[in-house]
Design a protein around this motif. Structure first.
Motif, PDB file in Angstrom:
ATOM      1  N   THR A  51       0.807  -1.225   0.000  1.00 54.80           N
ATOM      2  CA  THR A  51       0.000   0.000   0.000  1.00 54.80           C
ATOM      3  C   THR A  51       0.841   1.277   0.000  1.00 54.80           C
ATOM      4  O   THR A  51       0.282   2.378  -0.081  1.00 54.80           O
ATOM      5  N   HIS A  52       2.157   1.164   0.062  1.00 51.07           N
ATOM      6  CA  HIS A  52       3.004   2.341   0.188  1.00 51.07           C
ATOM      7  C   HIS A  52       2.836   3.309  -0.985  1.00 51.07           C
ATOM      8  O   HIS A  52       2.828   4.533  -0.802  1.00 51.07           O
ATOM      9  N   HIS A  53       2.683   2.787  -2.184  1.00 56.93           N
ATOM     10  CA  HIS A  53       2.618   3.619  -3.385  1.00 56.93           C
ATOM     11  C   HIS A  53       1.199   4.108  -3.685  1.00 56.93           C
ATOM     12  O   HIS A  53       0.996   4.905  -4.595  1.00 56.93           O
ATOM     13  N   ALA A  60      -1.033   5.032  -0.952  1.00 55.73           N
ATOM     14  CA  ALA A  60      -1.481   5.322   0.412  1.00 55.73           C
ATOM     15  C   ALA A  60      -2.731   6.209   0.450  1.00 55.73           C
ATOM     16  O   ALA A  60      -3.646   5.963   1.243  1.00 55.73           O
ATOM     17  N   GLU A  61      -2.785   7.239  -0.401  1.00 59.60           N
ATOM     18  CA  GLU A  61      -3.924   8.156  -0.366  1.00 59.60           C
ATOM     19  C   GLU A  61      -5.217   7.459  -0.760  1.00 59.60           C
ATOM     20  O   GLU A  61      -6.269   7.660  -0.140  1.00 59.60           O
ATOM     21  N   VAL A  80      -5.825   4.196  -0.647  1.00 56.71           N
ATOM     22  CA  VAL A  80      -6.139   3.187   0.362  1.00 56.71           C
ATOM     23  C   VAL A  80      -6.750   3.853   1.594  1.00 56.71           C
ATOM     24  O   VAL A  80      -7.688   3.321   2.201  1.00 56.71           O
ATOM     25  N   ASP A  81      -6.247   5.026   1.957  1.00 57.56           N
ATOM     26  CA  ASP A  81      -6.804   5.756   3.089  1.00 57.56           C
ATOM     27  C   ASP A  81      -8.274   6.074   2.854  1.00 57.56           C
ATOM     28  O   ASP A  81      -9.106   5.941   3.770  1.00 57.56           O
TER      29      ASP A  81
END
Length: 208
Positions: free
Chosen positions: A63-65, A67-68, A70-71
């Motif tokens: 999910t690092h790339h 993140a927005e 996924v949030d």
């Protein structure tokens, strides 16, 4: 209500934009918190890369790339898709969003020793709606099997809350639509949205 609206259409003046605006107006009138993801306007890249595929099942990295995005998915309790149906399915842009954002550990849990199949990860999503337009007729879309509708209202629905409330509306024969048919369809979407969010209390103004 925390509503995430995922919108996918390349032309701002499209009928899909009118549907999107109606959906947003209904949510706002209901006092919902709203986040809109406009896939084309934001320049979202739908292509799943080799690196993303390599880390796809690694929940410490996948999910690092994104993140927005996924949030927003973690934040919402209501998920609404607005898009045109092309070739009976989802536009590549929206399908790519599912490929890249609906990752293991977020959207679903992978099989393990105790669980032979995938398990839902979006159990906080209690409402799921799909509003689309189709160039084909209702009967031809049904004959082919409406794979786009099935992906969202069966596939995504499966990974949401057990009693997830759903709504669906499609304007068929869109290429030969008329002002009257489009107005009638917007009325249908409005009624669907009223039922979809009807049990959400409208915030009352605070009196001094």
């Amino acid at each position: 209500m925390r509503a995430l609206v995922v919108y996918s259409h390349p032309r701002e003046g499209s009928f899909n934009a009118a549907i999107r605006d109606l959906v947003l107006d209904k949510l706002q009138a209901a006092g919902a918190e709203i986040r809109l993801i406009d896939l084309y306007k934001s320049g979202f890249d739908p292509r799943l890369t080799s690196h993303e595929l390599d880390i796809y099942e690694d929940t410490s990295m996948n999910t690092h790339h994104i993140a927005e995005q996924v949030d927003a998915l973690r934040w919402c309790d209501t998920l609404i898709f607005v898009y045109p149906t092309w070739w009976y399915g989802l536009p590549a842009m929206l399908k790519g969003w599912l490929d890249r954002i609906m990752v293991p550990g977020i959207a679903f849990l992978m099989p393990d020793e105790a669980n032979p199949d995938i398990r839902p990860g979006l159990t906080h999503v209690k409402r799921l709606a799909v509003f689309t337009t189709c160039g084909a007729s209702w009967w031809l879309t049904r004959l082919v099997g409406a794979p786009g509708k099935r992906t969202l209202l069966r596939g995504v629905r499966f990974i949401c809350a057990k009693r997830c409330k759903t709504a669906f509306a499609a304007h068929y024969l869109m290429d030969s639509s008329t002002p009257e048919s489009r107005a009638a369809h917007l009325g249908k979407v409005a009624r669907k949205m009223d039922r979809f969010i009807g049990d959400v209390p409208v915030p009352q103004p605070v009196r001094a």
